[in-house]
Design an enzyme around this catalytic site. Structure first.
Site, PDB file in Angstrom:
ATOM      1  N   HIS A   1     -35.344  13.211 -45.422  1.00  0.00           N
ATOM      2  CA  HIS A   1     -33.978  12.665 -45.425  1.00  0.00           C
ATOM      3  C   HIS A   1     -33.642  12.317 -46.872  1.00  0.00           C
ATOM      4  O   HIS A   1     -34.528  12.026 -47.680  1.00  0.00           O
ATOM      5  CB  HIS A   1     -33.893  11.466 -44.483  1.00  0.00           C
TER       6      HIS A   1
ATOM      7  N   ASN B   1     -30.709  14.567 -43.112  1.00  0.00           N
ATOM      8  CA  ASN B   1     -31.694  15.432 -43.777  1.00  0.00           C
ATOM      9  C   ASN B   1     -31.062  16.004 -45.034  1.00  0.00           C
ATOM     10  O   ASN B   1     -29.837  16.106 -45.124  1.00  0.00           O
ATOM     11  CB  ASN B   1     -32.049  16.632 -42.885  1.00  0.00           C
TER      12      ASN B   1
ATOM     13  N   ARG C   1     -29.653  19.008 -33.918  1.00  0.00           N
ATOM     14  CA  ARG C   1     -30.422  17.914 -33.307  1.00  0.00           C
ATOM     15  C   ARG C   1     -30.439  16.671 -34.209  1.00  0.00           C
ATOM     16  O   ARG C   1     -29.749  15.691 -33.969  1.00  0.00           O
ATOM     17  CB  ARG C   1     -31.861  18.400 -33.006  1.00  0.00           C
ATOM     18  N   ASP C   2     -31.191  16.699 -35.288  1.00  0.00           N
ATOM     19  CA  ASP C   2     -31.304  15.510 -36.147  1.00  0.00           C
ATOM     20  C   ASP C   2     -29.934  15.166 -36.714  1.00  0.00           C
ATOM     21  O   ASP C   2     -29.591  13.994 -36.889  1.00  0.00           O
ATOM     22  CB  ASP C   2     -32.297  15.793 -37.288  1.00  0.00           C
TER      23      ASP C   2
ATOM     24  N   HIS D   1     -40.006  17.385 -44.040  1.00  0.00           N
ATOM     25  CA  HIS D   1     -38.788  16.932 -43.345  1.00  0.00           C
ATOM     26  C   HIS D   1     -38.282  15.700 -44.092  1.00  0.00           C
ATOM     27  O   HIS D   1     -38.703  14.578 -43.835  1.00  0.00           O
ATOM     28  CB  HIS D   1     -39.170  16.590 -41.895  1.00  0.00           C
TER      29      HIS D   1
ATOM     30  N   CYS E   1     -31.260   8.788 -38.782  1.00  0.00           N
ATOM     31  CA  CYS E   1     -32.094   8.406 -37.656  1.00  0.00           C
ATOM     32  C   CYS E   1     -31.534   7.128 -37.046  1.00  0.00           C
ATOM     33  O   CYS E   1     -31.358   6.137 -37.741  1.00  0.00           O
ATOM     34  CB  CYS E   1     -33.543   8.198 -38.058  1.00  0.00           C
TER      35      CYS E   1
HETATM   36  P1  HMG Z   1     -38.666   4.158 -21.986  1.00  0.00           P
HETATM   37  O1  HMG Z   1     -37.453   3.373 -21.610  1.00  0.00           O
HETATM   38  O2  HMG Z   1     -39.880   3.428 -22.445  1.00  0.00           O
HETATM   39  O3  HMG Z   1     -39.051   5.207 -20.845  1.00  0.00           O
HETATM   40  O4  HMG Z   1     -38.236   5.191 -23.099  1.00  0.00           O
HETATM   41  P2  HMG Z   1     -39.492   5.079 -19.366  1.00  0.00           P
HETATM   42  O5  HMG Z   1     -40.504   6.155 -19.107  1.00  0.00           O
HETATM   43  O6  HMG Z   1     -39.824   3.654 -19.004  1.00  0.00           O
HETATM   44  O7  HMG Z   1     -38.133   5.489 -18.576  1.00  0.00           O
HETATM   45  C1  HMG Z   1     -36.978   4.686 -18.608  1.00  0.00           C
HETATM   46  C2  HMG Z   1     -35.775   5.493 -18.141  1.00  0.00           C
HETATM   47  O8  HMG Z   1     -35.557   6.606 -19.013  1.00  0.00           O
HETATM   48  C3  HMG Z   1     -35.967   6.093 -16.750  1.00  0.00           C
HETATM   49  O9  HMG Z   1     -34.671   6.187 -16.153  1.00  0.00           O
HETATM   50  C4  HMG Z   1     -36.436   7.495 -17.048  1.00  0.00           C
HETATM   51  O10 HMG Z   1     -36.139   8.401 -16.011  1.00  0.00           O
HETATM   52  C5  HMG Z   1     -35.617   7.842 -18.282  1.00  0.00           C
HETATM   53  P3  HMG Z   1     -34.120   5.061 -15.124  1.00  0.00           P
HETATM   54  O11 HMG Z   1     -35.157   5.025 -14.027  1.00  0.00           O
HETATM   55  O12 HMG Z   1     -34.039   3.783 -15.911  1.00  0.00           O
HETATM   56  O13 HMG Z   1     -32.789   5.607 -14.732  1.00  0.00           O
HETATM   57  N1  HMG Z   1     -36.291   8.841 -19.133  1.00  0.00           N
HETATM   58  C6  HMG Z   1     -35.743  10.046 -19.428  1.00  0.00           C
HETATM   59  N2  HMG Z   1     -34.570  10.603 -19.111  1.00  0.00           N
HETATM   60  C7  HMG Z   1     -34.349  11.852 -19.584  1.00  0.00           C
HETATM   61  N3  HMG Z   1     -35.252  12.540 -20.370  1.00  0.00           N
HETATM   62  C8  HMG Z   1     -36.426  11.996 -20.683  1.00  0.00           C
HETATM   63  C9  HMG Z   1     -36.711  10.697 -20.219  1.00  0.00           C
HETATM   64  N4  HMG Z   1     -37.782   9.898 -20.350  1.00  0.00           N
HETATM   65  C10 HMG Z   1     -37.512   8.767 -19.678  1.00  0.00           C
HETATM   66  N5  HMG Z   1     -37.292  12.676 -21.450  1.00  0.00           N
HETATM   67  C11 HMG Z   1     -38.471   7.255 -24.288  1.00  0.00           C
HETATM   68  C12 HMG Z   1     -39.184   6.074 -23.693  1.00  0.00           C
HETATM   69  C13 HMG Z   1     -39.453   8.008 -25.139  1.00  0.00           C
HETATM   70  C14 HMG Z   1     -37.950   8.149 -23.163  1.00  0.00           C
HETATM   71  C15 HMG Z   1     -37.275   6.726 -25.129  1.00  0.00           C
HETATM   72  O14 HMG Z   1     -37.762   5.766 -26.021  1.00  0.00           O
HETATM   73  C16 HMG Z   1     -36.567   7.809 -25.887  1.00  0.00           C
HETATM   74  O15 HMG Z   1     -35.920   8.667 -25.310  1.00  0.00           O
HETATM   75  N6  HMG Z   1     -36.697   7.801 -27.253  1.00  0.00           N
HETATM   76  C17 HMG Z   1     -36.149   8.853 -28.043  1.00  0.00           C
HETATM   77  C18 HMG Z   1     -35.676   8.304 -29.317  1.00  0.00           C
HETATM   78  C19 HMG Z   1     -35.151   9.451 -30.155  1.00  0.00           C
HETATM   79  O16 HMG Z   1     -34.753  10.498 -29.651  1.00  0.00           O
HETATM   80  N7  HMG Z   1     -35.127   9.209 -31.476  1.00  0.00           N
HETATM   81  C20 HMG Z   1     -34.610  10.153 -32.390  1.00  0.00           C
HETATM   82  C21 HMG Z   1     -35.463  11.371 -32.519  1.00  0.00           C
HETATM   83  S1  HMG Z   1     -36.891  11.117 -33.545  1.00  0.00           S
HETATM   84  C22 HMG Z   1     -36.297  11.396 -35.152  1.00  0.00           C
HETATM   85  O17 HMG Z   1     -35.119  11.552 -35.352  1.00  0.00           O
HETATM   86  C23 HMG Z   1     -37.300  11.483 -36.262  1.00  0.00           C
HETATM   87  C24 HMG Z   1     -37.540  12.931 -36.730  1.00  0.00           C
HETATM   88  O18 HMG Z   1     -36.330  13.539 -37.143  1.00  0.00           O
HETATM   89  C25 HMG Z   1     -38.538  12.929 -37.900  1.00  0.00           C
HETATM   90  C26 HMG Z   1     -38.171  11.956 -39.021  1.00  0.00           C
HETATM   91  O19 HMG Z   1     -37.061  12.037 -39.557  1.00  0.00           O
HETATM   92  O20 HMG Z   1     -39.020  11.131 -39.313  1.00  0.00           O
HETATM   93  C27 HMG Z   1     -38.128  13.801 -35.611  1.00  0.00           C
HETATM   94 MG    MG Z   2     -35.395  13.249 -39.059  1.00  0.00          MG
END
Ligand code: HMG
Ligand code: MG
Length: 308
Positions: free
Chosen positions: A213, A253, A19-20, A211, A244
């Site tokens: 990096h 990581n 995933r990450d 966690h 990220c």
């Molecule tokens: P948004 O654009 O504000 O969402 O995104 P929305 O609710 O307005 O929806 C917009 C569109 O997205 C719609 O589709 C929804 O259906 C679709 P459209 O009508 O335009 O065709 N949508 C989805 N589709 C599939 N699955 C879903 C979903 N939700 C909405 N779950 C949202 C808000 C949160 C969805 C977006 O910002 C997003 O997906 N962000 C994820 C970012 C991400 O994955 N970042 C990396 C992971 S975090 C990380 O790595 C940190 C971590 O490792 C810890 C660390 O290191 O600190 C965990």
């Molecule tokens: Mg991370």
């Protein structure tokens, strides 16, 4: 806790590579190769594997096929296959795919929250309330993340109190564990000690994970600081894959192999077969055509540790 007291203690590794790791690799692998990676990680003895994420495919195209990855794995009894779920849509997709556990991800920095999940910290907690309630009702464990615990790529310094408050909020929602994220890898051991000590006022050591990096090469030293505070859950990524997408310049990581080399050197019990993991690490780097970020996999095991 003195270093010698760590000997014989169990540590739980949470593997982040699928995933990450893969969420930020430019090369796109097929779902069957991703599933193969998960299976190899399980075969090396890892018992908790973050297998994918059910986020918007527009935001993270690399994770668009997570349902196929879940469908492609050969499940090993006792292994927990988890997934990130930012909202109810993600939660429903994760349940349908058969995730054993889901994770919600918040931040200690307002600007990072906006960039990463397009909403304020307050609104994210509101969304997670719904996800946690649904997961609790379905008997699915929920893990929480707090990003930017040691610093933010947009805001700079992040007060330890803000990290601890986010930990407390996620615990209150019913997360069984909160993983404290050094998203950009700028933490150093004393800083980590301070932040985790503050978090320990809100959650027990067995409810917190680390966690880290490894952007600035501090992750192993930082993990040791956390282990000495009694934390015993570590997130790491095979070959140090990833980064990220919303934290420019952040590297992956800390590499799982490097963590294991340190833990085994401390006499800690991980249950993971390091030589087998090194094989997987080399295999995935070859497929991705990227340099291995694990010092241990690059060097190979020394004779004293089972190397040839
Ligand atoms: P948004 O654009 O504000 O969402 O995104 P929305 O609710 O307005 O929806 C917009 C569109 O997205 C719609 O589709 C929804 O259906 C679709 P459209 O009508 O335009 O065709 N949508 C989805 N589709 C599939 N699955 C879903 C979903 N939700 C909405 N779950 C949202 C808000 C949160 C969805 C977006 O910002 C997003 O997906 N962000 C994820 C970012 C991400 O994955 N970042 C990396 C992971 S975090 C990380 O790595 C940190 C971590 O490792 C810890 C660390 O290191 O600190 C965990
Ligand atoms: Mg991370």
């Amino acid at each position: 806790m003195k270093m010698a007291e760590l000997k014989g203690r169990p540590v739980s590794l949470v593997e982040m590579g699928p995933r990450d790791g893969l969420q930020n690799e430019p090369a796109q692998l097929s779902a069957s190769i991703k599933a193969g990676l998960v299976d190899r990680l399980a075969a090396s003895g890892l018992r908790r594997i973050e297998t994918g994420s059910f986020v918007s495919p527009k935001w993270i195209p690399q994770m668009a096929d997570s349902a196929e990855v879940f469908a492609g794995i050969t499940r090993v009894p006792g292994v927990r296959y988890s997934a990130l779920t930012p909202n109810m849509q993600g939660f429903e997709r994760a349940v349908q795919a058969g995730a054993d556990e889901v994770a919600v991800f918040a931040a200690a920095s307002e600007l990072f929250s906006q960039k990463n999940i397009n909403c304020s910290i307050r609104d994210s907690i509101q969304r997670f309330t719904e996800v946690c309630a649904a997961a609790n009702a379905a008997g699915i464990p929920v893990r929480g993340y707090v990003s930017c615990a040691m610093g933010c790529p947009y805001q700079g310094e992040v007060p330890a109190n803000d990290v601890a408050m986010a930990v407390a909020e996620l615990m209150a929602l019913g997360c069984y564990e909160v993983s404290v994220g050094d998203t950009i890898g700028t933490g150093t051991p004393q800083h980590v000690h301070e932040v985790l000590s503050r978090c320990l006022q809100e959650a027990r050591a067995d409810q917190l994970a680390m966690h880290f990096h490894d952007t600035y090469g501090q992750a192993l030293a930082n993990l040791l600081a956390g282990l000495q505070l009694g934390l015993a859950t570590i997130d790491a990524s095979v070959a140090g894959l990833g980064g990220c997408p919303y934290a420019q310049g952040a590297s992956g990581n800390v590499a799982t192999e490097d963590v294991l080399f340190m833990l085994h050197g401390l006499g800690m019990d991980t249950g993971v077969d390091l030589p087998r993991l090194i094989d997987t690490s080399r295999w995935i780097c070859e497929l991705l055509q990227r340099p291995n970020q694990s010092r241990v996999s690059l060097a190979g095991l020394p004779v004293a540790r089972g190397g040839a």
